[in-house]
Structures are given as C-alpha cells and as structure tokens.
Design a protein around this motif. Structure first.
Motif, PDB file in Angstrom:
ATOM      1  N   ALA A 121      85.958  -0.799 -48.266  1.00  0.00           N
ATOM      2  CA  ALA A 121      85.611   0.590 -48.571  1.00  0.00           C
ATOM      3  C   ALA A 121      85.315   1.385 -47.305  1.00  0.00           C
ATOM      4  O   ALA A 121      85.740   2.546 -47.169  1.00  0.00           O
ATOM      5  CB  ALA A 121      84.404   0.619 -49.511  1.00  0.00           C
ATOM      6  N   GLU A 284      82.414   0.590 -54.234  1.00  0.00           N
ATOM      7  CA  GLU A 284      83.616   1.363 -53.898  1.00  0.00           C
ATOM      8  C   GLU A 284      84.761   0.428 -53.533  1.00  0.00           C
ATOM      9  O   GLU A 284      85.916   0.656 -53.898  1.00  0.00           O
ATOM     10  CB  GLU A 284      83.326   2.318 -52.744  1.00  0.00           C
ATOM     11  CG  GLU A 284      82.302   3.402 -53.042  1.00  0.00           C
ATOM     12  CD  GLU A 284      82.791   4.446 -54.022  1.00  0.00           C
ATOM     13  OE1 GLU A 284      83.995   4.435 -54.371  1.00  0.00           O
ATOM     14  OE2 GLU A 284      81.977   5.278 -54.461  1.00  0.00           O
ATOM     15  N   GLY A 285      84.439  -0.635 -52.803  1.00  0.00           N
ATOM     16  CA  GLY A 285      85.464  -1.607 -52.462  1.00  0.00           C
ATOM     17  C   GLY A 285      86.011  -2.312 -53.688  1.00  0.00           C
ATOM     18  O   GLY A 285      87.216  -2.592 -53.786  1.00  0.00           O
ATOM     19  N   ILE A 288      88.576  -0.124 -55.205  1.00  0.00           N
ATOM     20  CA  ILE A 288      89.834  -0.186 -54.450  1.00  0.00           C
ATOM     21  C   ILE A 288      90.613  -1.431 -54.847  1.00  0.00           C
ATOM     22  O   ILE A 288      91.837  -1.398 -55.051  1.00  0.00           O
ATOM     23  CB  ILE A 288      89.550  -0.182 -52.933  1.00  0.00           C
ATOM     24  CG1 ILE A 288      88.974   1.174 -52.502  1.00  0.00           C
ATOM     25  CG2 ILE A 288      90.822  -0.493 -52.134  1.00  0.00           C
ATOM     26  CD1 ILE A 288      88.489   1.209 -51.065  1.00  0.00           C
TER      27      ILE A 288
END
Length: 303
Positions: A121, A284-285, A288
């Motif tokens: 992220a 957030e990662g 993704i």
C-alpha cells in the motif's frame, strides 16, 4: 450482457483484532467492521456473515485480500499456501484462513503478511509512490518489514523476518532483550516492549541516552536492508516512529555504519529514510491484493 456488480474485500488480522472492509467497484466503502481475534472458526463465521450482509442485491465477490499476522506460508506455489505456522494465538497454529474463506465465500482469496500488505500500500498509494523498489519497516510492539519491487512483494521459502536481524550492542548497553529467541536482535532491543523497560515510564523524547541507542540499532537495521535489498527508499512507520525527528538521526547512523561503501550511493538522495504516509496501510494493501485476485483467473491464484 451486463456483468453483475462485484465487491472487493480487504481483511487485516492482528494479535488482538480483525478488521474487514468491503468496497464496491467505485471504491465506496459498503461496510467496515472490527472485532476481537478469537478462535479461527468464530473469526471465519463473523467474516462471512459481515461480507454477505454487505453484498448489494445481485452482486458477487470479485476478490478477497488477507493481510495476516504471522508466521504464515505465503508462497503461492506451496501446497500449504495460507497455513498458519506455530503461534501462541490459541487455535490458530495449522489453521488456513485463506482456504476457509475460499470454501465459504466461493471467491478468489489471496493472502500475504500484514507488513507485506502495508509495504504494498505504501508503494502504490503512500510514501513510496514513484519508486520501483521500497522497503517498509514498522516499529511497534514488534518489528517487521517487507520489500516491494514493481508492485510485487518479496516472498521466499517463508517471508522476511527483519526484526530478528542481529545488531551490535552499544557500549554499556546491558539491557536484556525482550525477544525470547535472540539476545541481540533489533526487535528484542528496540521494539515497544523493550523500550517500555528502558524508559521506565518516561518518553523517548525525554531520554537522549535511550534515543541514541534506538537510533543506533535502527540505523544498523537500515544499513543491513540497504546492503541486502538496495531499495530506492526505506519507509518507516509504527508507534515508536511517532517520536519527532527520529528519522534523520536513524539515517545519519545508517550512513555512519555504511562508511561510504559503494552501496551507500543508493542513499545519496536525502532523505533516504522517509515516514510512512498511510494510517491503515495493512488494510489498504489487502484491498490491493483483492483487486489483483479479481483480475486473475481464480483457478490460477495458487499456481
């Protein structure tokens, strides 16, 4: 024929809590929930119920990303991909959260370590934007790190455990390590539990002698990362790094350690060590990763 709408699911598992966020195709959050890290079976039940309740009518799950506490097998080529290794968290040793979610949700699920997800992220959305390789280090209750190169995290037989790299003790530093495995690893000497012992209720910015030791050991760690991985930038985050102006002191100690060796040219553009930018980098990662899973053939996720 119009495809049904899909959602993405990001999950971050930690020692004390689980966080789950479900977003739609536009990135709008449909739900976000936090709950305690209990037994894996109860965690799966809660996650499945949360995700299914958030699905709009007619929508499907495009992909699920899991940013997991470790140690966990993160090699997609391994038949044990996703399996948790020995951990003090009751019931989790040997459990495979990724497989359990695949079975219950009938969706593509990918897993990586929480720190690798945070690195991903920061590389894509945070302090590492614009660089093709970054190392991310978090210094909090423990110390962990991940390397991202061109949007992919480094994974080998397991995952990097940089918190357990050894450092040379500063002269006169006789404090016992808080790591039960290693006497002189950077985590045992500078992570949150070690600092609590060193500080005895004081703050890091009030104790220059402790601050000097922290910058010494983290500078040694940074030098090791540069020599081993040669990232374009090192990003540092975590609770310990909330103390003001630590980064320049750590970088100065790193350069002293490198002693103008050729590899130090990588760090000529200052600042080389920069602060993390994202508040919830692990989650957030995970999102993704979920997007990557949604764009892949689910049958190839583990190939």
């Amino acid at each position: 024929m119009t495809s049904p709408p899909s959602v993405l699911v990001g999950i971050e598992t930690g020692g004390t809590k689980i966080v789950c966020r479900v977003i739609d195709e536009t990135g709008r959050t449909l739900t976000e929930t936090r709950f305690p890290t209990v037994t894996p079976e109860r965690v799966v039940d809660t996650l499945v119920a949360t995700i299914q309740a958030a699905l709009p009518v007619g929508a499907q799950i495009g992909g699920v990303g899991v940013a997991s506490f470790g140690p966990v097998i993160v090699d997609p080529a391994s038949p044990d991909f996703g399996r948790m290794l020995a951990t003090p968290k009751a019931g989790w040793t040997g459990f495979n959260l990724m497989r359990a979610l695949e079975t219950r949700l009938k969706a593509a699920v990918v897993i990586d370590t929480d720190v690798n997800a945070a690195a991903l992220a920061e590389h894509a959305l945070g302090a590492g934007r614009g660089f093709h390789s970054v190392a991310y280090v978090t210094i909090g209750t423990g110390i962990g790190g991940g390397l991202v190169m061109d949007g992919r995290t480094l994974k080998g037989g397991l995952h990097p455990e940089i918190g357990h790299l050894p450092v040379r003790r500063a002269k006169g530093d006789a404090h016992p390590s808080t790591c039960r495995f290693h006497r002189d690893c950077v985590e045992g000497l500078t992570a949150g539990p070690a600092l609590a012992v060193r500080l005895g209720g004081r703050r890091l910015d009030e104790t220059p002698e402790v601050r000097a030791i922290v910058c010494d050991y983290l500078g040694q760690l940074a030098a090791s990362l540069l020599l081993a991985w040669s990232p374009q930038k090192i990003i540092m985050g975590g609770g310990v790094m909330s103390t003001p102006e630590l980064l320049p002191e750590i970088e100065a100690r790193m350069k002293l350690e490198l002693n103008d060796y050729g590899a130090s040219a990588v760090a000529e553009s200052s600042p080389y060590i920069i602060a993390a930018a994202l508040e919830h980098a692990g989650l957030e990662g995970a999102l993704i990763m979920a997007r990557t899973a949604s764009q892949s053939d689910p049958g190839k996720i583990r190939s």
